[in-house]
Design a protein around this motif. Structure first.
Motif, mmCIF file in Angstrom:
data_model
loop_
_atom_site.group_PDB
_atom_site.id
_atom_site.type_symbol
_atom_site.label_atom_id
_atom_site.label_comp_id
_atom_site.label_asym_id
_atom_site.label_seq_id
_atom_site.Cartn_x
_atom_site.Cartn_y
_atom_site.Cartn_z
ATOM 1 N N GLU A 267 0.822 -1.220 0.000
ATOM 2 C CA GLU A 267 0.000 0.000 0.000
ATOM 3 C C GLU A 267 0.858 1.274 0.000
ATOM 4 O O GLU A 267 0.776 2.108 0.894
ATOM 5 C CB GLU A 267 -0.948 0.007 1.202
ATOM 6 N N ASN B 233 -0.954 4.973 0.106
ATOM 7 C CA ASN B 233 -1.750 5.425 1.247
ATOM 8 C C ASN B 233 -1.079 6.631 1.903
ATOM 9 O O ASN B 233 0.138 6.655 2.089
ATOM 10 C CB ASN B 233 -1.905 4.304 2.281
ATOM 11 N N ASP B 234 -1.890 7.621 2.250
ATOM 12 C CA ASP B 234 -1.430 8.805 2.987
ATOM 13 C C ASP B 234 -0.579 9.748 2.147
ATOM 14 O O ASP B 234 0.079 10.632 2.692
ATOM 15 C CB ASP B 234 -0.639 8.408 4.248
ATOM 16 N N GLN C 257 -8.133 7.823 10.897
ATOM 17 C CA GLN C 257 -7.100 7.326 9.994
ATOM 18 C C GLN C 257 -6.302 6.205 10.665
ATOM 19 O O GLN C 257 -5.972 5.200 10.037
ATOM 20 C CB GLN C 257 -6.160 8.466 9.604
ATOM 21 N N GLU D 266 -9.611 9.174 5.446
ATOM 22 C CA GLU D 266 -9.040 8.158 4.564
ATOM 23 C C GLU D 266 -9.823 6.838 4.653
ATOM 24 O O GLU D 266 -9.263 5.782 4.976
ATOM 25 C CB GLU D 266 -7.560 7.926 4.893
ATOM 26 N N ASN E 271 -8.500 3.561 2.644
ATOM 27 C CA ASN E 271 -7.204 2.936 2.884
ATOM 28 C C ASN E 271 -7.368 1.446 3.192
ATOM 29 O O ASN E 271 -8.148 1.074 4.073
ATOM 30 C CB ASN E 271 -6.488 3.607 4.055
ATOM 31 N N HIS E 272 -6.640 0.613 2.466
ATOM 32 C CA HIS E 272 -6.622 -0.838 2.690
ATOM 33 C C HIS E 272 -7.981 -1.490 2.412
ATOM 34 O O HIS E 272 -8.255 -2.583 2.906
ATOM 35 C CB HIS E 272 -6.179 -1.166 4.118
#
Length: 546
Positions: free
Chosen positions: A187, A190-191, A420, A493, A496-497
């Motif tokens: 990932e 991400n961020d 998050q 977020e 995310n994942h």
């Protein structure tokens, strides 16, 4: 010239009570840029750990040829929060540091009258070190941190003082700075804000080695990958022609499997009807009559089993064969079936016109300055801005988890907050126990409600939190969020994942939600489809929005 190659042959990995990877085989050639996708818990991160040498397979052969080293980016830095930024850099550059130490030992062994073998060994180590530009590695860490939005990050700073996103970007910067031949990235986008992810994509496109990235970022897959690997039900399937080729192949595969399943069902139903119909007709055939009834002679009545019994037997045998060898329908992806409810569903019409969010003259240290913000009860607000601009700080203000140094914050009604950072659940809790924690009733009483959300399959409810992937733990947080009424949803977020299929379902559920939503996301596809107001939070600047 780099020649990194990766080959798996019948690799199997088991954990107590479950097989994560079952007889997995595939090869990545030198220079391949591959994306690894699949539902949460399908074994993607496990596969990366096996390739990186962090774990060993239970059976099978795994061969990694990467003279120029392996760079592995896990989802979280495996260091305590008391560790420093320098500790994280040293961990990511461990193989390069080891190569440097080997080079120093080889230098010392040369002496004044070194033999040819010692000289050749030294030259080989020096060539490998210089091929990775080892002398400039620490400078490249600082350069990468600058591009990833963490300029001038002190090396003595504790990891616990960084946000989860900042720790992820630190790890990414250090891994890329090592110039490894084989990059294993879990990932990586991400961020990252737009500028940072564009820089990352440029770095990976220019990388002359091999890249294998676990990602749910649809745009990243489209722009970077030439090969897609899908983990599903313990298997890994390879698709060519990038993400577009994967989507085309999956659609064709699904149509074929669906047609095969429908043909199997039709054949089973046909033979069941044949067996039942012949049985009815058999009952209507008269039994043998006495010979005298037919007058003179040699004629004998035909037995009632003649013909009909044979057809019944054939049909039933066919039903048995079809039942013993069923055709499995194509798997249905997990779907987000919740309809998020507001807490004030019974409020009168005048109350519904009141704002859900009102901020005025807000300041939180040097992290956030906001002149004004108003959002209606059914409003939608997308908050954008570079990392460190204060987007997460804004959500914490709205959630009541943080008080401003100056100004006022008014948020009437109930707030649902998807943070998050993952919730630190006790690792021995099961999925259903974590979902039910702090709620009225036993865990078993909440199992049906959890299954109804479509976020977990029945067999997964008894898994321990410590056994879950990062993405599965994220689903526990999401399940708790959507199963409680709220007037305002704060989503930091949220994708995310989370698998691409589930992201689509999340978007559909939010479209039906009657309350207000404040969304912070780096998901480029999600932002493109967002309908509502937008608030850009520049770093260290006053912002006005009304």
């Amino acid at each position: 010239m780099r020649s990194s190659q990766l080959t798996l042959h019948h690799v199997t990995k088991r954990y107590p009570g479950r097989t994560v990877l079952d007889q997995v085989s595939f090869t990545l050639k030198p220079g391949d840029k591959a994306g690894l996708i699949g539902e949460n818990g399908s074994g993607k991160s496990t596969l990366l750990r096996l390739i990186a040498g962090q774990e060993r397979p239970d059976s099978g052969e795994l061969t990694v040829t990467a003279v120029g080293g392996i760079g592995y980016l896990p989802q979280t830095i495996p260091l305590p929060l008391t560790a420093t930024v320098q500790d994280a850099v040293d961990l990511a550059l461990a193989d390069l540091r080891a190569l440097e130490a080997e080079l120093r030992r080889a230098e010392q062994a040369l002496g004044d009258g070194a033999d040819p073998m010692a000289l050749a060994a030294y030259a080989d180590i020096l060539q490998r070190y210089e091929a990775r530009e080892g002398y400039d590695a620490d400078h490249r860490v600082d350069l990468a941190l600058h591009h990833l939005g963490l300029p001038a990050l002190r090396r003595d700073r504790r990891l616990g003082t960084l946000s989860g996103g900042e720790r992820s970007r630190l790890a990414l910067a250090a891994v890329l700075a090592g110039r490894p031949e084989l990059l294993l990235l879990d990932e990586p986008t991400n961020d990252l804000d737009d500028q940072a992810v564009q820089w990352l994509e440029a770095q990976l496109r220019a990388h002359c080695g091999t890249v294998l990235a676990v990602t749910h970022d649809r745009v990243f897959l489209e722009r970077l990958t030439s090969t897609v690997l899908e983990a599903e039900a313990g298997k890994v399937t390879r698709y060519g022609d990038g993400y577009a080729g994967y989507r085309t192949a999956k659609a064709a595969e699904r149509r074929s499997r669906l047609q095969e399943y429908q043909e199997w069902r039709a054949e089973l139903a046909r033979n069941e009807r044949l067996a039942a119909g012949h049985a009815v007709r058999l009952d209507g055939i008269p039994r043998k009559a006495p010979l005298a009834n037919f007058g003179h002679g040699g004629f004998r009545a035909r037995g009632r089993a003649h013909g009909a019994m044979a057809r019944i037997r054939n049909a039933r045998e066919r039903v048995d064969r079809l039942t013993a060898n069923p055709v499995v329908p194509p798997p249905q992806p997990l779907t987000f079936t919740a309809r998020i409810e507001t807490a004030g569903a019974g409020a009168d019409e005048s109350a519904a016109q009141l704002p859900s969010v009102q901020l005025s003259g807000v300041r939180v240290g040097d992290r956030l300055h906001l002149d004004s913000l108003t959002l209606g009860r059914s409003g939608r607000l997308l908050v954008t801005g570079p990392n460190g601009a204060g987007k997460t700080t804004l959500l914490k203000l709205l959630a009541g988890e943080l008080r401003p140094d100056e100004g006022s914050v008014r948020v009437p009604g109930r707030v649902g907050h998807l943070r998050q950072e993952e919730t630190p659940w006790p690792p021995d809790l099961t999925v259903v126990e974590a979902f039910a924690l702090g709620r009225v009733g036993s865990a078993d009483e909440h199992a049906h409600a959890l299954l109804a959300l479509g976020l977990f399959r029945p067999a997964e409810l008894r898994l321990r939190i410590g056994e879950l992937s990062y993405g599965q733990r994220r689903r526990v947080d999401l399940a708790r969020l959507v199963s409680e009424p709220a007037d305002l949803l704060l989503l930091d977020e949220p994708t995310n994942h989370v698998s691409p299929a589930l992201v689509e379902e999340l978007q559909a559920a939010l479209a039906q939600y009657a309350g207000a939503v404040v969304l912070v996301t780096h998901d480029r596809a999600l932002r493109t489809r967002f309908g509502g107001e937008r608030l850009h939070v520049p770093e260290s600047a006053w912002v006005r929005s009304g």
